[in-house]
Design an enzyme around this catalytic site. Structure first.
Site, PDB file in Angstrom:
ATOM      1  N   CYS A 180       5.993   9.107  -8.994  1.00 41.29           N
ATOM      2  CA  CYS A 180       5.292   8.008  -8.311  1.00 41.29           C
ATOM      3  C   CYS A 180       5.985   6.658  -8.484  1.00 41.29           C
ATOM      4  O   CYS A 180       5.636   5.693  -7.813  1.00 41.29           O
ATOM      5  CB  CYS A 180       3.844   7.939  -8.794  1.00 41.29           C
ATOM      6  SG  CYS A 180       3.002   9.520  -8.621  1.00 41.29           S
ATOM      7  N   HIS A 198       1.427   1.400  -6.895  1.00 37.97           N
ATOM      8  CA  HIS A 198       1.290   2.803  -6.518  1.00 37.97           C
ATOM      9  C   HIS A 198      -0.203   3.106  -6.352  1.00 37.97           C
ATOM     10  O   HIS A 198      -1.019   2.736  -7.196  1.00 37.97           O
ATOM     11  CB  HIS A 198       1.916   3.689  -7.596  1.00 37.97           C
ATOM     12  CG  HIS A 198       1.552   5.115  -7.447  1.00 37.97           C
ATOM     13  ND1 HIS A 198       1.666   5.778  -6.248  1.00 37.97           N
ATOM     14  CD2 HIS A 198       1.048   6.013  -8.340  1.00 37.97           C
ATOM     15  CE1 HIS A 198       1.248   7.016  -6.405  1.00 37.97           C
ATOM     16  NE2 HIS A 198       0.863   7.184  -7.659  1.00 37.97           N
ATOM     17  N   ASN A 244      -3.379   9.856  -3.078  1.00 44.04           N
ATOM     18  CA  ASN A 244      -2.168   9.528  -3.836  1.00 44.04           C
ATOM     19  C   ASN A 244      -0.985  10.256  -3.189  1.00 44.04           C
ATOM     20  O   ASN A 244      -0.917  11.485  -3.237  1.00 44.04           O
ATOM     21  CB  ASN A 244      -2.380   9.978  -5.287  1.00 44.04           C
ATOM     22  CG  ASN A 244      -1.161   9.762  -6.160  1.00 44.04           C
ATOM     23  OD1 ASN A 244      -0.066   9.500  -5.670  1.00 44.04           O
ATOM     24  ND2 ASN A 244      -1.342   9.888  -7.464  1.00 44.04           N
TER      25      ASN A 244
END
Ligand SMILES: CC(C)(COP(=O)(O)OP(=O)(O)OC[C@H]1O[C@@H](n2cnc3c(N)ncnc32)[C@H](O)[C@@H]1OP(=O)(O)O)[C@@H](O)C(=O)NCCC(=O)NCCS
Length: 322
Positions: free
Chosen positions: A114, A244, A274
């Site tokens: 990420c 993020h 996500n």
């Protein structure tokens, strides 16, 4: 070293929307549980004919077209991903071929989960500088649905597919200050080619604790960089902080801890979930498309995730308004 400015953006996501209610028909969960703990209401999952590579090509074509640059000007292609179609060739090589980019440039994928998009920007800056090139194509793209165990409710509700591409220009007038690091932890784990289980496993509590420490730590480090006038960067120099998009509670927790203005912290995990390395470029493109990014502003980008990697940067944004 010269700085970097984002001069154009593109994004892509699959057409199939998967809501929390859809997931509650597959695993024992509920819209209330997922949205109250994560801020996620829906995400996109790839269907037939859609993949990490096809989305990376789509978003990169859009970014190149919007930049108005001749494709021969692109001096490297870096794709941040953990979910490419193949172990080899890389997603970057497939984008290079599809866009008929030059063959005498470095083309590679970066795996920093990420935090990948921040790592990819830093790799791009280093390669442009080393090779005397001016423009680079940087992509963050994921097809995480292919890495999910749809029987594990603690992970399958969190992730989605999609991402974006940016064209960056190396320039004397631009800013690029970055910090990168990793703890080397296995709190998020996914087997690779040849292993028995190639799905994501996660210690959610440990990752949450890491994220709410890493995010303010990154911001503090970035604010310690000096501007040309010798003063340190402050939140007033930054148009948007784009973290993020793992979980709204992680961002809210940090905003509270830093006593920051929540309007400066963009959130769009409600409709994307996500998307790992895809989340930051997806958010940049969305903000740009909504007309919320001025020409010639500065963005703070912050990633954290598996590995346990972290990374942040202050970068100039100078794309024409949509
Ligand atoms: C994953 C996360 C949302 C879990 O929230 P939480 O409040 O900590 O929940 P817990 O893991 O303590 O689980 C609480 C209970 O909910 C259950 N549960 C887990 N997933 C569930 C789901 N989708 N639906 C319903 N119940 C669920 C658990 O089984 C547990 O039940 P138990 O108490 O009977 O054992 C949270 O830990 C988190 O956000 N972590 C960060 C994850 C992340 O962002 N990762 C990516 C970083 S890049």
């Amino acid at each position: 070293m010269k700085g970097l400015q984002i001069i154009s953006v593109g994004a892509a996501h699959p057409s199939k929307v998967v809501t929390n209610d859809d997931l509650s028909k597959i695993v024992e969960t509920s819209d209330e549980w997922i949205s109250s703990r994560t801020g996620i209401h829906s995400r996109f999952f790839c269907g037939d004919g859609e993949s990490c590579v096809s989305m990376a090509i789509e978003s990169s074509k859009a970014a190149l077209e919007r930049s108005g640059l001749e494709k021969e000007k692109i001096g490297c292609v870096i794709v941040a991903t953990i979910s490419g179609d193949y172990a080899t060739p890389s997603v970057a090589c497939m984008v290079q071929r599809a866009l008929a980019l030059r063959e005498d440039i470095p083309v590679l994928d970066v795996n920093a989960a990420c935090s990948g998009f921040i790592y990819a920007l830093s790799v791009c800056q280093g390669l442009l500088e080393a090779n005397g090139e001016k423009y680079g194509l940087v992509v963050g793209m994921e097809q995480l649905s292919r890495l999910l165990n749809m029987e594990d409710r603690s992970t399958c509700v969190l992730f989605g597919d999609g991402g974006g591409s940016v064209i960056v220009e190396q320039s004397e007038n631009a800013v690029f200050k970055s910090v990168l690091g990793a703890k080397g932890g296995e709190e998020i784990l996914c087997g690779g080619a040849g292993t028995k289980d190639q799905t994501i496993k996660m210690d959610g509590g440990a990752v949450f604790k890491f994220a709410v420490t890493a995010l303010p730590y990154c911001m503090k480090k970035l604010f310690s960089f000096e501007k040309e006038d010798g003063k340190n960067y402050s939140i007033d120099d930054i148009s948007q902080v784009i973290c993020h998009q793992a979980n709204s509670r992680i961002i809210d927790h940090c905003v509270k801890k830093l006593k920051a203005n929540p309007d400066k912290f963009y959130k769009n995990m409600d409709h994307f979930g996500n998307t790992s390395a895809g989340s930051i470029p997806l958010a940049i493109e969305e903000l740009w498309r909504m007309g919320r990014l001025d020409e010639n502003c500065k963005l703070m980008l912050i990633g954290f995730g598996s590995g346990l990697t972290w990374g942040g940067c202050i970068i100039s944004f100078n794309a024409k308004r949509p």
